[in-house]
Design an enzyme around this catalytic site. Sequence first.
Site, PDB file in Angstrom:
ATOM      1  CG  ASN A 128      -0.204  -0.066   2.531  1.00  0.00           C
ATOM      2  OD1 ASN A 128       0.617  -0.951   2.746  1.00  0.00           O
ATOM      3  ND2 ASN A 128      -0.476   0.867   3.442  1.00  0.00           N
ATOM      4  CG  HIS A 129       3.763   2.464   2.743  1.00  0.00           C
ATOM      5  ND1 HIS A 129       4.164   3.592   3.421  1.00  0.00           N
ATOM      6  CD2 HIS A 129       2.984   1.776   3.604  1.00  0.00           C
ATOM      7  CE1 HIS A 129       3.658   3.591   4.640  1.00  0.00           C
ATOM      8  NE2 HIS A 129       2.936   2.486   4.780  1.00  0.00           N
ATOM      9  CG  HIS A 254      -0.635  -4.174   5.420  1.00  0.00           C
ATOM     10  ND1 HIS A 254      -0.183  -2.905   5.119  1.00  0.00           N
ATOM     11  CD2 HIS A 254      -1.739  -4.007   6.170  1.00  0.00           C
ATOM     12  CE1 HIS A 254      -1.003  -2.011   5.656  1.00  0.00           C
ATOM     13  NE2 HIS A 254      -1.946  -2.649   6.305  1.00  0.00           N
ATOM     14  CG  HIS A 256       4.911  -3.185  10.020  1.00  0.00           C
ATOM     15  ND1 HIS A 256       5.612  -1.995  10.035  1.00  0.00           N
ATOM     16  CD2 HIS A 256       4.442  -3.339   8.758  1.00  0.00           C
ATOM     17  CE1 HIS A 256       5.564  -1.454   8.831  1.00  0.00           C
ATOM     18  NE2 HIS A 256       4.846  -2.245   8.045  1.00  0.00           N
TER      19      HIS A 256
END
Length: 320
Positions: A128-129, A254, A256
Amino acid sequence: MASSTEDGDAASTLRILVATDCHLGYMEKDEVRRHDSFHAFEEICSVAERHRVDFVLLGGDLFHENKPSRSTLVKAIEILRRYCLNDRPVPFQVVSDQTLNFQNAFGHVNYEDPHFNVGLPVFTIHGNHDDPAGVDNLSVVDILSACNLVNYFGKTVLGGSGVGQITLHPILIKKGSTAVALYGLGNIRDERLNRMFQTPHAVQWMRPESQEGCQVSDWFNILVLHQNRVKTNPKNAINEHFLPRFLDFIVWGHEHECLVDPQEVPGMGFHISQPGSSVATSLIDGESKPKHVLVLEIKGNQYRPTKIPLMSVRPLSILR
């Protein structure tokens, strides 16, 4: 001297180093922590080299910013060139239609390019980053792909009307008698993907065709995805039970927190490994746990996981 049986086992054992969420460039303007993400990524590549894996599999968010700085991009390219470009032979074959697997102008796995010596292939999805955006739907990972440094897969075009439709074509990898079908699903907004999984025929999974000496059941099926897993809001996460039962192993990016030891999902038949991030990006308990990567050895339909601790990660302690 190794026996012929040991040689045969090695010739059919696929060795993969699995990591996710490297977040290159995180805190790059901080004088103390600006190099942390690069030190961890270089250690990941050195672990791959030391353990002589066949390829590296990354689960998204290689970069922290969607548009990383020139400094971050240069450092990433330098590390990949240092570890991936060499004369070491690649011991596996990609036997699928590669134009369906790799959405770029070249349409083939990077080590097959006659102009490059790639000894350590890297396969990655986006997170997503570092997700694709803009008129041409490009990610920063596309830059690394165009440089022939990584194999970018799992990039989908949401076709159809309404919620949309995607088709997942696996990368079919063979090494000796071992056959692996590698599915990739780059990040899609969780609410939308949640609805897609609950909409009939919105997510199509293409299975390998039966061939002489290799039936559909002979393939070891891996999925790598990058989505919310913690179900604080069920509509804003992906339930493991949405996934098909024919899968054998799932790499979940995703999240962490390092939960790298494979866990079986009751009633589904597959195992999930959540390697977690290689750099702490938030002050939560999950980030304070020791960071690891996974060396996955696959032979036939069996696998053996070995977790490797990352020693270069800056420790995080949360005081109560």
